[in-house]
Design an enzyme around this catalytic site. Structure first.
Site, PDB file in Angstrom:
ATOM      1  CG  HIS A 101      -1.590  -1.031   1.694  1.00 44.25           C
ATOM      2  ND1 HIS A 101      -3.014  -0.760   1.058  1.00 44.25           N
ATOM      3  CD2 HIS A 101      -2.045  -1.691   1.681  1.00 44.25           C
ATOM      4  CE1 HIS A 101      -4.120  -1.993   0.955  1.00 44.25           C
ATOM      5  NE2 HIS A 101      -3.262  -3.165   1.634  1.00 44.25           N
ATOM      6  NE  ARG A 169      21.639 -10.056  12.007  1.00 48.89           N
ATOM      7  CZ  ARG A 169      22.687 -10.752  12.069  1.00 48.89           C
ATOM      8  NH1 ARG A 169      23.909 -10.786  11.357  1.00 48.89           N
ATOM      9  NH2 ARG A 169      23.101 -11.475  13.238  1.00 48.89           N
TER      10      ARG A 169
END
Length: 187
Positions: A101, A169
């Site tokens: 959005h 990560r």
């Protein structure tokens, strides 16, 4: 195939997607359920390879491509254009999104701002995606990578990497034994 036929096959898939998972305790029921799901899904997917596994209660649309010997996990939800390579394993409850959005203008209610542009997700060959992983728009997961359970992948992952956490990560390379990236400790 005409657009109408694809919609009909997707509607059929949506009714059979609740069949038991492929590793059901009564082996022939699991195998039959898998074949029925794949039969209908392969007729509306953008591309469907050979020996594909589509597990129970997974949801996806017309813009998904899946390569040979790959799978879509139990209750997985793939929204938008997603390219899945060969030999990809996917755990349960994986979510893949290809757009967000808009939230740029604080003077306009967020519901009325619409959506960002669609950014396809690419999962290259020989990738393992753990349970409840979330993959966000525009991400590419490199060949041979492992994404740990519960990771939120917001940025692309290089080939042969192990990525974990929120945000995900890279903590290890699979190319050399005991390679440490960042502050992760060897095992």
């Amino acid at each position: 195939m005409t657009r109408l036929k694809k919609y009909i096959f997707r509607m059929c898939y949506m009714t059979v997607r609740f069949l038991p998972e492929s590793c059901y305790s009564i082996r022939w029921i699991g195998i039959l359920s898998k074949r029925i799901r794949v039969f209908f899904a392969s007729r509306f997917l953008a591309k469907c390879g050979k020996n594909v596994n589509i597990e129970t209660r997974s949801i996806f649309g017309f813009q998904v491509e899946i390569g040979d010997y790959s799978g879509i996990g139990v209750r997985a939800k793939l929204i938008g254009p997603v390219i899945i390579g060969k030999y990809v394993n996917m755990g349960p409850d994986v979510l893949i999104h290809t757009r967000n959005h808009k939230t740029d203008d604080p003077t306009i209610i967020m519901q009325k701002q619409g959506f960002d542009v669609v950014k396809p997700v690419t999962i290259e060959d020989d990738v393992w995606i753990g349970e409840r992983v979330i993959i966000l728009p525009g991400v590419t997961i490199g060949q041979g990578s492992v994404i740990g359970a519960g990771a939120v992948v917001a940025k692309s992952i290089p080939p042969y990497s192990v990525a974990v956490g929120n945000p995900a990560r890279v903590v290890k390379s699979r190319l050399k034994e005991n390679t440490i990236i960042g502050d992760a400790q060897s095992e």
